[in-house]
Write a protein that holds these residues in place. Structure first.
Motif, PDB file in Angstrom:
ATOM      1  N   ALA A 171       3.329  37.899   5.984  1.00 16.26           N
ATOM      2  CA  ALA A 171       2.903  36.598   5.474  1.00 16.26           C
ATOM      3  C   ALA A 171       1.426  36.588   5.112  1.00 16.26           C
ATOM      4  O   ALA A 171       0.598  37.204   5.780  1.00 16.26           O
ATOM      5  N   LYS A 172       1.147  35.893   4.012  1.00 11.40           N
ATOM      6  CA  LYS A 172      -0.222  35.687   3.536  1.00 11.40           C
ATOM      7  C   LYS A 172      -0.402  34.208   3.240  1.00 11.40           C
ATOM      8  O   LYS A 172       0.568  33.486   3.006  1.00 11.40           O
ATOM      9  N   ILE A 173      -1.640  33.772   3.199  1.00  8.58           N
ATOM     10  CA  ILE A 173      -1.923  32.381   2.866  1.00  8.58           C
ATOM     11  C   ILE A 173      -1.659  32.187   1.375  1.00  8.58           C
ATOM     12  O   ILE A 173      -2.197  32.913   0.532  1.00  8.58           O
ATOM     13  N   ILE A 174      -0.800  31.211   1.055  1.00  8.70           N
ATOM     14  CA  ILE A 174      -0.472  30.900  -0.332  1.00  8.70           C
ATOM     15  C   ILE A 174      -1.434  29.852  -0.880  1.00  8.70           C
ATOM     16  O   ILE A 174      -1.797  29.874  -2.042  1.00  8.70           O
ATOM     17  N   GLY A 175      -1.839  28.936  -0.027  1.00 11.26           N
ATOM     18  CA  GLY A 175      -2.774  27.898  -0.454  1.00 11.26           C
ATOM     19  C   GLY A 175      -2.885  26.813   0.599  1.00 11.26           C
ATOM     20  O   GLY A 175      -2.273  26.893   1.670  1.00 11.26           O
ATOM     21  N   PRO A 176      -3.663  25.758   0.267  1.00  4.80           N
ATOM     22  CA  PRO A 176      -3.794  24.661   1.221  1.00  4.80           C
ATOM     23  C   PRO A 176      -2.508  23.847   1.284  1.00  4.80           C
ATOM     24  O   PRO A 176      -1.755  23.759   0.325  1.00  4.80           O
ATOM     25  N   ARG A 177      -2.259  23.256   2.441  1.00  6.20           N
ATOM     26  CA  ARG A 177      -1.114  22.367   2.607  1.00  6.20           C
ATOM     27  C   ARG A 177      -1.623  20.943   2.542  1.00  6.20           C
ATOM     28  O   ARG A 177      -2.464  20.535   3.311  1.00  6.20           O
ATOM     29  N   GLU A 178      -1.148  20.189   1.550  1.00  7.26           N
ATOM     30  CA  GLU A 178      -1.574  18.802   1.350  1.00  7.26           C
ATOM     31  C   GLU A 178      -0.576  17.847   1.994  1.00  7.26           C
ATOM     32  O   GLU A 178       0.622  18.140   2.057  1.00  7.26           O
TER      33      GLU A 178
END
Length: 195
Positions: A171-178
């Motif tokens: 797993a990698k960071i895909i983006g911010p969670r809004e």
């Protein structure tokens, strides 16, 4: 009987057998909010620590429940497998999809084999408000930040910061969670038609 055998018997009677019995007696119940909460309430006394409104789906496996701490308003969905020998902490409002795996140990190797090599424990901590998608795996030693969305089928092998979407293998960071609140809050909102 040896002292190790007596210790094992004590652990089985205090933690594991009661949870197995709860599963045996309740896994025929449907998975809905009321029965999942009732199943969770029955399981509460057999966990290290458990907050209020714990909900438990059908066929959930809790290995080493004496090392599992669960916050308030948490839900483990159908088929979740939590191996807590290294210690597992679910902070408040953690929710999982079906068949999530939380594995707090890794196998050791000896003479080219895992047989008889033991395990390496390391704690898992899941931050408040995190959603773990179906079939995701969180490995030993990982701290998942607060408010994370762990994508379905992700394998999380490293710590994550707060409020991110994480996915992939590894797993990698895909983006911010809004934040994106909804007007729908239960199955009832969908199952009752307009008259």
């Amino acid at each position: 009987m040896t002292s190790r055998t007596l210790r094992e018997l004590k652990v089985q009677l205090r933690w594991n057998l009661p949870l197995w019995l709860i599963g045996l007696l309740t896994n025929w119940w449907p998975d809905n909010s009321k029965t999942c909460r009732l199943r969770g309430a029955l399981a509460r006394p057999f966990l290290r620590r458990c907050g209020r409104e714990f909900a438990l789906g059908i066929d959930v496996t809790l290995n080493a429940p004496g090392r599992l701490s669960v916050g308030s308003k948490c839900y483990l969905a159908r088929g979740a497998w939590v191996q807590a020998m290294g210690g597992v902490v679910l902070e408040d409002e953690v929710v999982t999809g079906p068949y999530v795996v939380l594995a707090s140990t890794n196998h050791g190797f000896k003479n080219g084999s895992t047989r008889g090599a033991g395990t390496h424990p390391a704690p898992i901590r899941i931050g408040r408000g995190t959603w773990i998608g179906a079939h995701a795996v969180i490995t030993a030693g990982v701290t998942v930040g607060k408010g994370n969305l762990i994508a379905a089928n992700a394998v999380v092998t490293r710590d994550t910061p707060d409020n991110v979407i994480v996915g992939g293998v590894p797993a990698k960071i895909i983006g911010p969670r809004e934040d994106n609140p909804s007007e729908y809050h239960s199955r009832l909102d969908f199952e009752v038609g307009d008259d």
